[in-house]
Design an enzyme around this catalytic site. Structure first.
Site, PDB file in Angstrom:
ATOM      1  N   CYS A  65      47.378  29.516 -14.548  1.00 36.89           N
ATOM      2  CA  CYS A  65      46.175  28.889 -13.992  1.00 36.89           C
ATOM      3  C   CYS A  65      46.303  28.969 -12.477  1.00 36.89           C
ATOM      4  O   CYS A  65      47.157  29.715 -11.978  1.00 36.89           O
ATOM      5  CB  CYS A  65      45.952  27.466 -14.516  1.00 36.89           C
ATOM      6  SG  CYS A  65      47.146  26.236 -13.962  1.00 36.89           S
TER       7      CYS A  65
HETATM    8  C1  RB5 Z   1      41.161  24.702 -11.787  1.00 33.33           C
HETATM    9  O1  RB5 Z   1      40.799  24.031 -12.928  1.00 33.33           O
HETATM   10  C2  RB5 Z   1      42.581  24.370 -11.336  1.00 33.33           C
HETATM   11  O2  RB5 Z   1      42.729  22.983 -11.262  1.00 33.33           O
HETATM   12  C3  RB5 Z   1      43.629  24.943 -12.265  1.00 33.33           C
HETATM   13  O3  RB5 Z   1      43.522  26.323 -12.335  1.00 33.33           O
HETATM   14  C4  RB5 Z   1      45.060  24.689 -11.889  1.00 33.33           C
HETATM   15  O4  RB5 Z   1      45.330  25.006 -10.561  1.00 33.33           O
HETATM   16  C5  RB5 Z   1      45.675  23.425 -12.307  1.00 33.33           C
HETATM   17  O5  RB5 Z   1      46.928  23.254 -12.273  1.00 33.33           O
END
Ligand code: RB5
Length: 172
Positions: A65
């Site tokens: 993520c």
């Molecule tokens: C986006 O939802 C962002 O919060 C996610 O990609 C991440 O960085 C969370 O840990």
């Protein structure tokens, strides 16, 4: 190897590049999504990716993520998952070798593409060192994965604390 992979919408192209990188190296990939840039929630893909690893459908997992934090924490909630959020090659080696990590977490907005590939290479190439000590430690870590109120054993890690006190770990 068969790799289960998942990401959120922030890093979809980065995940797609990783999928291609793995396939070019001859790995089979189960792509659990997400597949586009539509806002979604990383726990969905952390859970899906981990479920395929712990069921044995995939050998190892990769979750990505933005920071890597959200999806790593989420995937690690699946019983049997041992997710390591990694931003350098040495941690990837340690995670596999000592903790038998079965899921690699990375921050697609934090770690550069070349470094991510190096981390993946090391994570996939490093075998778990199945020593008695590593097995005991992992079993104890897994024993924490129950309701905190149920963890009654105050002495769970005594043998490791003792080894630390004797200077066992820094010497290794
Ligand atoms: C986006 O939802 C962002 O919060 C996610 O990609 C991440 O960085 C969370 O840990």
């Amino acid at each position: 190897m068969k790799i289960s992979i998942g990401c959120d919408h922030i890093v979809t192209e980065i995940k797609d590049n990783v999928v291609k990188y793995l396939q070019d190296k001859g790995h089979e990939v189960i792509d659990n999504g997400t597949y586009d840039k539509v806002r979604t929630h990383y726990p969905i893909y952390g859970k899906k990716t981990a479920a395929k690893v712990v069921s044995g459908e995939a050998d190892l997992g990769i979750v990505i993520c933005g920071t890597g934090v959200g999806i790593s924490v989420s995937s690690d909630k699946v019983k049997g998952a041992r997710t390591a959020l990694v931003g350098n090659v040495e941690s990837a080696r340690f995670a596999r070798e000592t903790l038998n990590a079965n899921i690699l977490g990375m921050g697609g907005r934090i770690t550069g593409a070349g470094l991510m590939e190096n981390i993946i290479d090391v994570f996939l190439a490093t075998a778990y060192k199945k020593t008695e000590e590593n097995e005991r430690l992992i079993a104890k870590i897994d024993a924490i994965a129950i309701d905190a109120a149920q963890v009654k054993d105050e002495h769970l890690f005594d043998e490791f604390i003792e080894k630390w006190d004797q200077g066992g770990y820094p010497a290794e």
